[in-house]
Design a protein around this motif. Structure first.
Motif, PDB file in Angstrom:
ATOM      1  N   ASN A   1       0.738  -1.237  -0.122  1.00 61.31           N
ATOM      2  CA  ASN A   1       0.068  -0.035  -0.050  1.00 61.31           C
ATOM      3  C   ASN A   1       0.934   1.366  -0.071  1.00 61.31           C
ATOM      4  O   ASN A   1       0.505   2.460  -0.370  1.00 61.31           O
ATOM      5  N   ALA A   2       2.109   1.129   0.230  1.00 60.02           N
ATOM      6  CA  ALA A   2       2.864   2.312   0.522  1.00 60.02           C
ATOM      7  C   ALA A   2       3.671   2.711  -0.677  1.00 60.02           C
ATOM      8  O   ALA A   2       4.188   3.845  -0.878  1.00 60.02           O
ATOM      9  N   TRP A   3       3.953   1.855  -1.612  1.00 57.45           N
ATOM     10  CA  TRP A   3       4.886   2.116  -2.600  1.00 57.45           C
ATOM     11  C   TRP A   3       4.516   3.092  -3.774  1.00 57.45           C
ATOM     12  O   TRP A   3       5.229   3.693  -4.419  1.00 57.45           O
ATOM     13  N   PRO A   4       3.078   3.307  -3.988  1.00 58.72           N
ATOM     14  CA  PRO A   4       2.712   3.938  -5.094  1.00 58.72           C
ATOM     15  C   PRO A   4       2.910   5.496  -4.873  1.00 58.72           C
ATOM     16  O   PRO A   4       3.040   6.335  -5.710  1.00 58.72           O
ATOM     17  N   PHE A   5       2.827   5.863  -3.499  1.00 59.83           N
ATOM     18  CA  PHE A   5       3.165   7.443  -3.407  1.00 59.83           C
ATOM     19  C   PHE A   5       4.461   7.824  -3.723  1.00 59.83           C
ATOM     20  O   PHE A   5       4.765   8.707  -4.761  1.00 59.83           O
ATOM     21  N   PRO A   6       5.531   7.242  -3.466  1.00 63.26           N
ATOM     22  CA  PRO A   6       7.022   7.703  -3.652  1.00 63.26           C
ATOM     23  C   PRO A   6       7.146   7.505  -5.211  1.00 63.26           C
ATOM     24  O   PRO A   6       7.698   8.199  -5.947  1.00 63.26           O
TER      25      PRO A   6
ATOM     26  N   VAL B   1       5.814  10.697  -6.959  1.00 63.26           N
ATOM     27  CA  VAL B   1       6.504  11.650  -6.868  1.00 63.26           C
ATOM     28  C   VAL B   1       7.892  11.390  -7.462  1.00 63.26           C
ATOM     29  O   VAL B   1       8.164  12.605  -8.074  1.00 63.26           O
ATOM     30  N   VAL B   2       8.448  10.351  -7.529  1.00 64.12           N
ATOM     31  CA  VAL B   2       9.600  10.370  -8.275  1.00 64.12           C
ATOM     32  C   VAL B   2       9.376  10.609  -9.920  1.00 64.12           C
ATOM     33  O   VAL B   2      10.204  11.187 -10.425  1.00 64.12           O
ATOM     34  N   SER B   3       8.381   9.911 -10.326  1.00 62.15           N
ATOM     35  CA  SER B   3       8.074  10.109 -11.812  1.00 62.15           C
ATOM     36  C   SER B   3       7.806  11.730 -12.148  1.00 62.15           C
ATOM     37  O   SER B   3       8.089  12.019 -13.109  1.00 62.15           O
ATOM     38  N   ALA B   4       7.009  12.453 -11.246  1.00 65.27           N
ATOM     39  CA  ALA B   4       6.600  13.839 -11.598  1.00 65.27           C
ATOM     40  C   ALA B   4       8.210  14.306 -11.447  1.00 65.27           C
ATOM     41  O   ALA B   4       8.326  15.514 -12.427  1.00 65.27           O
ATOM     42  N   PHE B   5       9.113  14.381 -10.655  1.00 60.56           N
ATOM     43  CA  PHE B   5      10.382  14.863 -10.747  1.00 60.56           C
ATOM     44  C   PHE B   5      11.018  14.485 -11.903  1.00 60.56           C
ATOM     45  O   PHE B   5      11.627  15.571 -12.562  1.00 60.56           O
TER      46      PHE B   5
END
Length: 89
Positions: A48-53, A56-60
């Motif tokens: 459940n926790a991996w989609p958020f980072p 964010v990384v893909s946006a950067f």
């Protein structure tokens, strides 16, 4: 002899099926609020926790690519490509 009749549960008492539905609903609500609160068989906290980072990384990476593209094409074209990429999903 008369046929056996079924009586509805007394007021304030719930059947076992209703309790199970309430329990499943409460578990689903808790899983939606707290990512790590799901049962152990459902993947745990990392599922459940991996989609958020990742988002964010893909946006950067996308914004960094747009900044680099400004040196190769016009700024307006780079921003148009960036807008297209962000609206793509």
């Amino acid at each position: 002899m008369s046929e056996p009749t079924t009586h509805p549960p007394a007021p304030g008492r719930t059947s076992d099926g209703a309790r199970a539905r309430v329990r499943r609903g409460a578990q689903a609500f808790l899983a939606a609020l707290v990512p790590g609160a799901t049962p152990a068989g459902s993947g745990g906290i990392w599922a459940n926790a991996w989609p958020f980072p990742a988002v964010v990384v893909s946006a950067f990476l996308i914004s960094w690519g747009a900044e680099c593209a400004q040196f190769l094409v016009s700024q307006g074209m780079a921003l148009a490509i960036l807008a297209w990429l962000q609206a793509l999903p």
